[in-house]
Design a protein around this motif. Structure first.
Motif, PDB file in Angstrom:
ATOM      1  N   ASN A 182       0.856  -1.184   0.000  1.00  0.00           N
ATOM      2  CA  ASN A 182       0.000   0.000   0.000  1.00  0.00           C
ATOM      3  C   ASN A 182       0.891   1.232   0.000  1.00  0.00           C
ATOM      4  OD1 ASN A 182      -2.279  -1.565   2.276  1.00  0.00           O
ATOM      5  ND2 ASN A 182      -2.579  -1.325   0.116  1.00  0.00           N
ATOM      6  N   TRP A 183       0.474   2.230  -0.775  1.00  0.00           N
ATOM      7  CA  TRP A 183       1.178   3.513  -0.828  1.00  0.00           C
ATOM      8  C   TRP A 183       0.234   4.577  -0.301  1.00  0.00           C
ATOM      9  CZ3 TRP A 183       6.220   3.532  -2.143  1.00  0.00           C
ATOM     10  CH2 TRP A 183       6.701   2.402  -2.817  1.00  0.00           C
ATOM     11  N   ILE A 184       0.740   5.426   0.570  1.00  0.00           N
ATOM     12  CA  ILE A 184      -0.061   6.481   1.170  1.00  0.00           C
ATOM     13  C   ILE A 184       0.710   7.796   1.061  1.00  0.00           C
ATOM     14  CG2 ILE A 184      -1.223   7.288   3.260  1.00  0.00           C
ATOM     15  CD1 ILE A 184      -0.234   3.749   3.306  1.00  0.00           C
ATOM     16  N   ALA A 185       0.042   8.832   0.544  1.00  0.00           N
ATOM     17  CA  ALA A 185       0.639  10.172   0.496  1.00  0.00           C
ATOM     18  C   ALA A 185       0.391  10.829   1.846  1.00  0.00           C
ATOM     19  CB  ALA A 185       0.004  10.997  -0.616  1.00  0.00           C
ATOM     20  N   VAL A 186       1.466  11.200   2.531  1.00  0.00           N
ATOM     21  CA  VAL A 186       1.367  11.836   3.844  1.00  0.00           C
ATOM     22  C   VAL A 186       1.988  13.224   3.746  1.00  0.00           C
ATOM     23  CG1 VAL A 186       2.064  11.701   6.261  1.00  0.00           C
ATOM     24  CG2 VAL A 186       1.420   9.626   5.050  1.00  0.00           C
ATOM     25  N   ASN A 187       1.241  14.210   4.209  1.00  0.00           N
ATOM     26  CA  ASN A 187       1.720  15.591   4.147  1.00  0.00           C
ATOM     27  C   ASN A 187       2.338  16.006   5.468  1.00  0.00           C
ATOM     28  OD1 ASN A 187       1.053  16.052   1.462  1.00  0.00           O
ATOM     29  ND2 ASN A 187      -1.082  16.398   2.010  1.00  0.00           N
ATOM     30  N   GLY A 188       3.453  15.341   5.783  1.00  0.00           N
ATOM     31  CA  GLY A 188       4.148  15.622   7.029  1.00  0.00           C
ATOM     32  C   GLY A 188       3.440  14.940   8.188  1.00  0.00           C
ATOM     33  N   GLY A 189       3.889  15.232   9.372  1.00  0.00           N
ATOM     34  CA  GLY A 189       3.282  14.654  10.564  1.00  0.00           C
ATOM     35  C   GLY A 189       4.326  14.049  11.475  1.00  0.00           C
ATOM     36  N   ILE A 190       3.862  13.122  12.309  1.00  0.00           N
ATOM     37  CA  ILE A 190       4.724  12.472  13.295  1.00  0.00           C
ATOM     38  C   ILE A 190       4.530  10.971  13.179  1.00  0.00           C
ATOM     39  CG2 ILE A 190       5.148  12.206  15.761  1.00  0.00           C
ATOM     40  CD1 ILE A 190       5.272  15.039  15.770  1.00  0.00           C
ATOM     41  N   ILE A 191       5.615  10.231  13.311  1.00  0.00           N
ATOM     42  CA  ILE A 191       5.543   8.774  13.366  1.00  0.00           C
ATOM     43  C   ILE A 191       6.043   8.334  14.737  1.00  0.00           C
ATOM     44  CG2 ILE A 191       7.811   8.503  12.277  1.00  0.00           C
ATOM     45  CD1 ILE A 191       6.742   5.843  11.086  1.00  0.00           C
ATOM     46  N   GLU A 192       5.298   7.403  15.322  1.00  0.00           N
ATOM     47  CA  GLU A 192       5.722   6.792  16.575  1.00  0.00           C
ATOM     48  C   GLU A 192       5.770   5.290  16.354  1.00  0.00           C
ATOM     49  OE1 GLU A 192       4.549   6.522  21.291  1.00  0.00           O
ATOM     50  OE2 GLU A 192       2.953   6.865  19.839  1.00  0.00           O
ATOM     51  N   VAL A 193       6.878   4.688  16.752  1.00  0.00           N
ATOM     52  CA  VAL A 193       7.036   3.237  16.719  1.00  0.00           C
ATOM     53  C   VAL A 193       7.157   2.790  18.163  1.00  0.00           C
ATOM     54  CG1 VAL A 193       8.453   1.313  15.911  1.00  0.00           C
ATOM     55  CG2 VAL A 193       8.252   3.380  14.505  1.00  0.00           C
ATOM     56  N   ALA A 194       6.235   1.910  18.587  1.00  0.00           N
ATOM     57  CA  ALA A 194       6.252   1.435  19.978  1.00  0.00           C
ATOM     58  C   ALA A 194       5.686   0.025  20.023  1.00  0.00           C
ATOM     59  CB  ALA A 194       5.454   2.358  20.879  1.00  0.00           C
ATOM     60  N   ASP A 195       6.531  -0.933  20.336  1.00  0.00           N
ATOM     61  CA  ASP A 195       6.095  -2.316  20.546  1.00  0.00           C
ATOM     62  C   ASP A 195       5.280  -2.865  19.372  1.00  0.00           C
ATOM     63  OD1 ASP A 195       7.316  -2.207  23.085  1.00  0.00           O
ATOM     64  OD2 ASP A 195       5.520  -1.278  23.922  1.00  0.00           O
ATOM     65  N   ASN A 196       5.845  -2.758  18.161  1.00  0.00           N
ATOM     66  CA  ASN A 196       5.234  -3.271  16.932  1.00  0.00           C
ATOM     67  C   ASN A 196       3.931  -2.577  16.544  1.00  0.00           C
ATOM     68  OD1 ASN A 196       7.249  -5.068  16.124  1.00  0.00           O
ATOM     69  ND2 ASN A 196       6.485  -6.625  17.531  1.00  0.00           N
ATOM     70  N   LEU A 197       3.709  -1.382  17.056  1.00  0.00           N
ATOM     71  CA  LEU A 197       2.608  -0.530  16.619  1.00  0.00           C
ATOM     72  C   LEU A 197       3.210   0.738  16.039  1.00  0.00           C
ATOM     73  CD1 LEU A 197      -0.356   0.344  16.369  1.00  0.00           C
ATOM     74  CD2 LEU A 197      -0.187   1.203  18.730  1.00  0.00           C
ATOM     75  N   ILE A 198       2.928   0.975  14.769  1.00  0.00           N
ATOM     76  CA  ILE A 198       3.394   2.188  14.097  1.00  0.00           C
ATOM     77  C   ILE A 198       2.193   3.100  13.964  1.00  0.00           C
ATOM     78  CG2 ILE A 198       4.322   3.166  11.978  1.00  0.00           C
ATOM     79  CD1 ILE A 198       5.739   0.462  11.545  1.00  0.00           C
TER      80      ILE A 198
END
Length: 139
Positions: A62-78
């Motif tokens: 899957n491809w998703i266009a994201v216009n900036g933001g924040i990513i959090e990776v914690a215990d196999n949850l993105i």
């Protein structure tokens, strides 16, 4: 097979929620590839595409266009929190191309008149439109 859950949230709500074996994003510090059991982290995302390799089929991406933001990776949850995000299948490319043209015209005008704030906004609008076109063309 090890897996992660990927969720993308915008002010409109949850727009993506699937299991993945690999995720690729671009942060303000560069490209980031995420596999299951990745170290917990938080980063600022650039305006770019998010690639999610799904677990149901090795070739399902899957491809998703994201216009900036924040990513959090914690215990196999993105978790990605963004102002706006669109899956490739939902992008209207002709609309994105019109937005690109409007941004190009606004950028030219701002540069001609030396309007720094308007130039900055037009550059962001242009970058977002190009991102949507690129992601929408991935189908």
């Amino acid at each position: 097979m090890a897996q992660m859950t990927v969720q993308i949230v915008t002010p409109d709500g949850l727009i993506y929620d699937h299991h993945a074996s690999f995720v690729s994003v671009r942060t303000n510090n560069g490209e980031l590839g995420i596999l299951p059991h990745h170290e917990n982290m938080i980063a600022v995302l650039a305006v770019d595409e998010v690639k999610v390799k799904r677990i149901d089929d090795d070739s399902h991406v899957n491809w998703i266009a994201v216009n900036g933001g924040i990513i959090e990776v914690a215990d196999n949850l993105i978790t990605i929190v963004a102002d706006s995000a669109e899956r490739a299948r939902d992008i209207d490319i002709s609309r994105a191309e019109r937005a690109k043209r409007r941004a190009e015209l606004a950028l030219e005008e701002a540069q001609d008149k030396h309007l720094i704030d308007q130039e900055r906004r037009a550059k962001i609008a242009l970058q977002r439109a190009i991102n949507r076109i690129n992601v929408g063309s991935r189908l």
